[in-house]
Scaffold this active site. Structure first.
Site, mmCIF file in Angstrom:
data_model
loop_
_atom_site.group_PDB
_atom_site.id
_atom_site.type_symbol
_atom_site.label_atom_id
_atom_site.label_comp_id
_atom_site.label_asym_id
_atom_site.label_seq_id
_atom_site.Cartn_x
_atom_site.Cartn_y
_atom_site.Cartn_z
ATOM 1 N N MET A 1 -3.744 -7.054 -7.132
ATOM 2 C CA MET A 1 -3.025 -7.954 -8.072
ATOM 3 C C MET A 1 -4.157 -8.812 -8.816
ATOM 4 O O MET A 1 -3.997 -10.136 -8.703
ATOM 5 C CB MET A 1 -2.332 -9.161 -7.033
ATOM 6 N N GLY B 1 0.708 -1.099 0.042
ATOM 7 C CA GLY B 1 0.105 -0.011 -0.127
ATOM 8 C C GLY B 1 0.871 1.424 0.214
ATOM 9 O O GLY B 1 0.278 2.330 0.327
ATOM 10 N N SER B 2 1.916 1.077 -0.497
ATOM 11 C CA SER B 2 2.990 2.442 -0.388
ATOM 12 C C SER B 2 2.325 3.605 -1.521
ATOM 13 O O SER B 2 2.552 4.746 -1.243
ATOM 14 C CB SER B 2 4.422 2.085 -0.704
ATOM 15 N N ASN B 3 1.796 2.958 -2.527
ATOM 16 C CA ASN B 3 1.221 4.020 -3.389
ATOM 17 C C ASN B 3 0.071 4.510 -2.883
ATOM 18 O O ASN B 3 -0.236 5.757 -3.188
ATOM 19 C CB ASN B 3 1.143 3.361 -4.901
ATOM 20 N N HIS C 1 2.368 0.484 -12.748
ATOM 21 C CA HIS C 1 3.241 -0.661 -13.025
ATOM 22 C C HIS C 1 4.843 -0.233 -12.925
ATOM 23 O O HIS C 1 5.113 0.747 -13.706
ATOM 24 C CB HIS C 1 2.832 -1.082 -14.418
ATOM 25 N N ASP D 1 -1.754 -4.597 -18.085
ATOM 26 C CA ASP D 1 -0.845 -3.468 -18.061
ATOM 27 C C ASP D 1 -0.665 -2.914 -19.616
ATOM 28 O O ASP D 1 0.285 -2.632 -20.121
ATOM 29 C CB ASP D 1 0.585 -3.896 -17.892
HETATM 30 C C1 GRF Z 1 4.284 -1.441 -7.003
HETATM 31 O O1 GRF Z 1 5.533 -1.425 -7.638
HETATM 32 C C2 GRF Z 1 3.043 -1.175 -8.302
HETATM 33 O O2 GRF Z 1 3.831 -0.577 -9.358
HETATM 34 C C3 GRF Z 1 2.857 -2.416 -8.610
HETATM 35 O O3 GRF Z 1 2.630 -3.152 -7.516
HETATM 36 C C4 GRF Z 1 3.513 -2.584 -6.403
HETATM 37 C C5 GRF Z 1 2.715 -2.061 -5.361
HETATM 38 O O4 GRF Z 1 3.291 -1.686 -4.040
HETATM 39 N N1 GRF Z 1 1.582 -2.505 -9.637
HETATM 40 P P1 GRF Z 1 2.529 -0.761 -3.032
HETATM 41 O O5 GRF Z 1 1.562 -1.848 -2.405
HETATM 42 O O6 GRF Z 1 1.768 0.369 -3.597
HETATM 43 O O7 GRF Z 1 3.536 -0.238 -2.185
#
Ligand code: GRF
Length: 201
Positions: free
Chosen positions: A89, A12-14, A108, A144
């Site tokens: 995912m 969940g960092s994004n 991505h 993607d």
């Molecule tokens: C990221 O590298 C994103 O590009 C990919 O999955 C990863 C998710 O990371 N789709 P986070 O859960 O957002 O930390």
């Protein structure tokens, strides 16, 4: 104010970067709901800790479209305008994609169309590319694959392993996801073939 729905499956960092941008006023929108398909997703916990509407909809064992119907129902209940996949995912069904035309984004960790799918950073290292990066794109029913909104490039160093390369890319992911969300929320773009271009030029 526009309403965002975040879908995630893991760390969940994004999502956190998007939430920070919202909190700091860099994104003028509200996070209406954060949905995880996995109970153990750290992002879900982090959403709850931030006082956001964090919803678990377990997908295990469910047919794709049946599951997607429950997700879309939750998005509708929360009057979501823009769906942001953030480490989600699962492939979306064509039905889901049609419900939100040009209103679903994904990030991505490669320069698409190179290295789609799982372990993109590992794929890039194995292939031997000298630069890699990340891509925010509209989501269609393929993996993607939709029109590209933003990309950032990072070097691949001789000393890199998948972890160090991933960390360098991730920093850029957090930056360009906000940028891409703002482009789409502002609505001043047009899609010509596969190209996302400024409106009216
Ligand atoms: C990221 O590298 C994103 O590009 C990919 O999955 C990863 C998710 O990371 N789709 P986070 O859960 O957002 O930390």
């Amino acid at each position: 104010m526009k309403r965002l729905g975040i879908l995630l499956s893991g760390r969940g960092s994004n999502f956190e970067a998007i939430a920070d941008s919202v909190a700091a006023g860099r994104i003028h929108a509200a996070i209406a709901v954060v949905i995880s398909n996995r109970p153990e997703a750290r992002g879900l916990e982090s959403a709850a800790q931030r006082g956001l509407n964090a919803v678990l909809l377990p997908s295990k064992g469910l047919d794709r479209e049946i599951y997607d119907r429950s997700v879309v129902a939750e998005l509708r209940r929360n009057r979501v305008d823009l769906v942001c996949l953030a480490g989600y995912m699962r492939l979306l069904s064509a039905w889901f994609v049609r419900e939100y035309p040009s209103r679903i984004l994904n990030i991505h960790p490669s320069l698409l169309p190179g290295f789609p799918g799982l372990d993109a950073q590992h794929q890039a290292l194995e292939y031997g590319v000298k630069v890699s990066g990340c891509t925010v794109h509209f989501v269609d029913e393929y993996l993607d694959a939709g029109p590209i909104i933003a990309q950032a490039v990072v070097p691949v160093l001789d000393s890199d392993n998948a972890d160090t390369l991933s960390a360098r890319i991730l920093e850029q992911e957090h930056r360009i996801y906000t940028e891409a969300i703002n482009i789409v929320l502002a609505g001043n773009y047009r899609i010509e073939g596969r190209r996302v271009l400024p409106a009216g030029r």
